[in-house]
Design a protein around this motif. Structure first.
Motif, PDB file in Angstrom:
ATOM      1  N   ALA A 100       0.188   5.783  -0.466  1.00 41.93           N
ATOM      2  CA  ALA A 100      -0.669   6.846  -0.695  1.00 41.93           C
ATOM      3  C   ALA A 100       0.103   8.176  -0.476  1.00 41.93           C
ATOM      4  N   TYR A 101      -0.190   9.247  -1.273  1.00 46.79           N
ATOM      5  CA  TYR A 101       0.259  10.399  -0.950  1.00 46.79           C
ATOM      6  C   TYR A 101      -1.033  11.349  -0.938  1.00 46.79           C
ATOM      7  N   GLU A 102      -0.835  12.493   0.246  1.00 51.83           N
ATOM      8  CA  GLU A 102      -1.912  13.218   0.342  1.00 51.83           C
ATOM      9  C   GLU A 102      -1.467  14.607   0.714  1.00 51.83           C
ATOM     10  N   ARG A 114     -11.253   5.200  -9.866  1.00 49.56           N
ATOM     11  CA  ARG A 114     -10.460   4.075  -9.203  1.00 49.56           C
ATOM     12  C   ARG A 114     -10.297   2.953 -10.501  1.00 49.56           C
ATOM     13  N   PHE A 161       1.026  -1.001  -0.152  1.00 48.85           N
ATOM     14  CA  PHE A 161       0.092  -0.115  -0.010  1.00 48.85           C
ATOM     15  C   PHE A 161       0.979   1.164  -0.084  1.00 48.85           C
ATOM     16  N   THR A 171     -11.507   4.862   5.942  1.00 50.77           N
ATOM     17  CA  THR A 171     -11.928   5.309   4.386  1.00 50.77           C
ATOM     18  C   THR A 171     -12.692   4.416   3.668  1.00 50.77           C
ATOM     19  N   GLN A 221      -3.418   7.117  -4.555  1.00 51.94           N
ATOM     20  CA  GLN A 221      -3.408   5.822  -3.647  1.00 51.94           C
ATOM     21  C   GLN A 221      -3.152   4.645  -4.387  1.00 51.94           C
ATOM     22  N   TYR A 222      -2.256   3.599  -4.147  1.00 51.40           N
ATOM     23  CA  TYR A 222      -2.119   2.410  -4.843  1.00 51.40           C
ATOM     24  C   TYR A 222      -2.039   1.213  -3.872  1.00 51.40           C
ATOM     25  N   GLU A 223      -2.746   0.014  -4.294  1.00 48.09           N
ATOM     26  CA  GLU A 223      -2.675  -1.213  -3.517  1.00 48.09           C
ATOM     27  C   GLU A 223      -2.509  -2.367  -4.349  1.00 48.09           C
ATOM     28  N   LEU A 249      -5.748  13.247  -2.972  1.00 44.38           N
ATOM     29  CA  LEU A 249      -5.298  11.836  -2.651  1.00 44.38           C
ATOM     30  C   LEU A 249      -4.739  11.097  -3.856  1.00 44.38           C
ATOM     31  N   TYR A 292      -5.673   1.398  -8.263  1.00 40.56           N
ATOM     32  CA  TYR A 292      -5.257   2.824  -8.093  1.00 40.56           C
ATOM     33  C   TYR A 292      -6.426   3.748  -7.941  1.00 40.56           C
TER      34      TYR A 292
END
Length: 313
Positions: free
Chosen positions: A152-154, A210, A150, A256, A170-172, A168, A183
Motif C-alpha cells: 500500500a502507498y498512502e 475496488r 500486501f 480499515t 492498495q494491492y492484496e 490510498l 486492488y
C-alpha cells in the motif's frame, strides 16, 4: 562568552550590566552559558540574584537579553530546518522499520513459515508519504497453507493542525481467501482526534474503487466506501526487563473497512511492542481479516497471531 549569543545591538546592554557585577559572578554566568543548557543558565542567574541582592536589576537585564537571544536562535534554527526540508531530494528524509519472523518444525508434522514486513515514511512540511508491504507464507507437510501478499502507498496533505486529506493505493493477494489480486484506490479526509506523548488517534473516510480478481478467472469491480482508524498508545515510558535492557511497551494498531455493494472487508491489527534497544524492537500482534461474502470454499474470518523482531532505521 555571553555576547556570542546575542545580537550586536544587545552587547552594549550586557557589557554595562556585567561591568557592575562582581567578576566572579560574571565568570559563573559565562560558564553556564558556555555549557549550552538553558536550564543551567536560568538556575545560575537565579543563584546570582539570591547571592547578590544589590545587583538583581543587572542580573535581570542579562537574563532578559539571554532569553531574547535564545528565542532568536530558535527562530533561525526553525527556519533553517524548514529550508532543509523544502530542499530535500526525493530519496531524502525517509525513515522506517523492517520486521521478520519465521518458524520451522519437524516430526509428526513438517511445518515452515515466514512473515516479513516493511514500512517506510517520509515527513515533509505539509506532505507525508507512507509505503507498506507485507508477506506471509506457510507450508505444512509439503502443502502451501498460507500465501498472502500486501502492499500500500498512502500520501497525506496536512490541511491544518488536525484535518488532513489522504490518498490510498492498495494491492492484496490471498488465494486461500479466493482471489489472486484485489486492488483498491481511495481518497478522502481524515482528522487527528488525539495527539499527546502517550496517545495518538486519527480517523479517515472517503469513497473507494475496488477490483477483485478471483481464482476462477472472473473479476468484480465495485464502488465502495473506506473507513479507517489508526492509533498508538504508550503504556509506559520505560520498564526494566533485565539489568541492561529497557522495555517500552506500546499497544497500537489500525482498522480499515471497505464496504461495497457485494462485499464488506475489515482488516484489524492490534499489537504490543517491546523496545530492546534504540533500533531493535519485539512485537506481538493479533490480526483479524473479515470478508462478508467470501468465494465458495473460503471462510469469512481469518485470524493470525504473530511474534516478530522489528529493526528501525
Amino acid at each position: 562568552m555571553f555576547h556570542r549569543y546575542v545580537s550586536s545591538a544587545a552587547c552594549l546592554t550586557f557589557l554595562v550590566a556585567a561591568a557592575q557585577l562582581p567578576e566572579a559572578v560574571v565568570a559563573m554566568i559565562d560558564a553556564a552559558i558556555a555549557e549550552g543548557n538553558p536550564d543551567t543558565v536560568e538556575a545560575v542567574m537565579a543563584l546570582a540574584k539570591k547571592t547578590n541582592p544589590d545587583d538583581v536589576a543587572e542580573v535581570d537585564a542579562m537574563l532578559a537579553q539571554y532569553r531574547v537571544a535564545q528565542a532568536e536562535a530558535a527562530e533561525l534554527a526553525a527556519a533553517a530546518k524548514q529550508e532543509e526540508i523544502r530542499n530535500a531530494g526525493l530519496f531524502d528524509r525517509w525513515s522506517g522499520e523492517g520486521q521478520i519472523g519465521a518458524f520451522q518444525s519437524s516430526g509428526n508434522n513438517d511445518n515452515v513459515g515466514v512473515n516479513a514486513a516493511l514500512k517506510l515514511k517520509r515527513e515533509g512540511i505539509d506532505w507525508s508519504h507512507q509505503l507498506r508491504a507485507r508477506v506471509d507464507y506457510q507450508r505444512s507437510n509439503g502443502n502451501t497453507t498460507r500465501e498472502q501478499y500486501f502492499a500500500a502507498y498512502e500520501p497525506r496533505y496536512q490541511i491544518d493542525d488536525g484535518l488532513f486529506a489522504y490518498g490510498l493505493a492498495q494491492y492484496e493477494r490471498d488465494r486461500f481467501q479466493g482471489y489472486t489480486g484485489r486492488y483498491a484506490v481511495s481518497a478522502g479526509l481524515g482528522y487527528r482526534l488525539v495527539k499527546t506523548d502517550a496517545l495518538r488517534l486519527s480517523v479517515k473516510a472517503g469513497p473507494a474503487y475496488r477490483v477483485t480478481e478471483f481464482l476462477d478467472g472472473t473479476d468484480e469491480k465495485n464502488l465502495a466506501a473506506l473507513v479507517g482508524l489508526d492509533f498508538d498508545w504508550s503504556i509506559s515510558d520505560s520498564l526494566t526487563l533485565t539489568q541492561d535492557t529497557d522495555i517500552t511497551a506500546e499497544s497500537g494498531g489500525s482498522a480499515t473497512a471497505i464496504v461495497d455493494s457485494s462485499n464488506t472487508s475489515l482488516n484489524l491489527i492490534t499489537g504490543l511492542q517491546a523496545k530492546l534497544s534504540d533500533r531493535l524492537t519485539t512485537r506481538l500482534s493479533y490480526t483479524i481479516e473479515y470478508d462478508s461474502n467470501p468465494p465458495v470454499g473460503s471462510v469469512s474470518t481469518d485470524t493470525l497471531t504473530r511474534f516478530t523482531l522489528i529493526y528501525g532505521f
